[in-house]
Design an enzyme around this catalytic site. Sequence first.
Site, PDB file in Angstrom:
ATOM      1  CD  GLU A 152      31.169  36.188  48.394  1.00  0.00           C
ATOM      2  OE1 GLU A 152      32.017  35.950  49.283  1.00  0.00           O
ATOM      3  OE2 GLU A 152      31.425  36.868  47.383  1.00  0.00           O
ATOM      4  CG  HIS A 194      35.177  35.822  37.087  1.00  0.00           C
ATOM      5  ND1 HIS A 194      36.449  35.442  37.401  1.00  0.00           N
ATOM      6  CD2 HIS A 194      34.790  36.693  38.050  1.00  0.00           C
ATOM      7  CE1 HIS A 194      36.842  36.057  38.509  1.00  0.00           C
ATOM      8  NE2 HIS A 194      35.849  36.817  38.923  1.00  0.00           N
TER       9      HIS A 194
END
Length: 340
Positions: free
Chosen positions: A68, A136
Amino acid sequence: MTADMTANMRKINASQAVAESLFQEMERDERVVILGEDVGRCGGVFGSSRNLLDRFGPMRVRDTPISEMSFTGMGVGMAMAGLRPVVEIMFVDFIGVCLEQVYNAMAKIPYMSGGRVKMPMVIKTAGGNIGSAAQHSQCLWATFAHLPGMQVVAPSSARDHKGLMAAAIRSDNPVIFIEHKGLLLKQAKEFLNAGDVPAEAFVTPIGKADIVRQGGDITLVTLSASVEYAMEAAAQVAGEGIDVELIDLRSIVPLDVETVAQSAAKTGRLLVVDEDYLSFGLSAEIIVRVLERLGPSSLRQLRRHAVPDVPIPAALSLEEVLVPGPASIARVLREMAAAS
């Protein structure tokens, strides 16, 4: 809205709406590119970049490694060079891996250059609670809103997913576009204000809230998937004589305080529902800004209903206790009505 747009409405879901907006904006402007994990061959983990690789090819739809920091930095460089990148961070929970590029580069370079360097870049990511445990299941929009230099949007309806994505891509400012995992996963469900979406490209202005339900007793302010939950709660309590006015913020930065304040001045009661964490967050910011505008004694009641300051547990049954839903929102509305 033009007559042609009204005639060309279709019922599509949030994922389809985002994919359609990306397709139309990439056709309209060859500078628009998309990059991230699984955006190409897989069409996105939620299908919101479907068919783009076939139409535009790997130079404009770029699958990246699981890195990322590197591909977000790549997006920053693209934006500085004149492209309009859409960088997908699959889940907002992963943003910490590349936060250096987000808040020290993307958000600050336009300011540090005295406005000479534009940053027409979108971070497209998915937040929200879907029973996926602590790493998450987060929203984090207040985190981005706290860091200056970025616009932050979080749509609730399929229509706004399409219109706000177009606005984000066309903006010369960096935009954090936070989809909700739950809205993207519920493929068959028609959401509030969402079933009918124009086929043509259109823009929903960033920074303008939407009054999705008129009412006179309590102003309820929320965003993203909580708009659907709040509408269900408002319908439940309507039969008990509690008339709720529901405002969908749509964007957090800029924040449409004027619309919220006008409604709160009318009802005298303000409830902010937020799927993000309670402390130092959006709920407190909205309440303070409304009180600053209307005066400290202007409202009879103020309430916040948000996620407590704990990580989200793995068990869905425990998550449902922590995260505002239709039943808990209705309970708070009843408490407010009973206390007046």
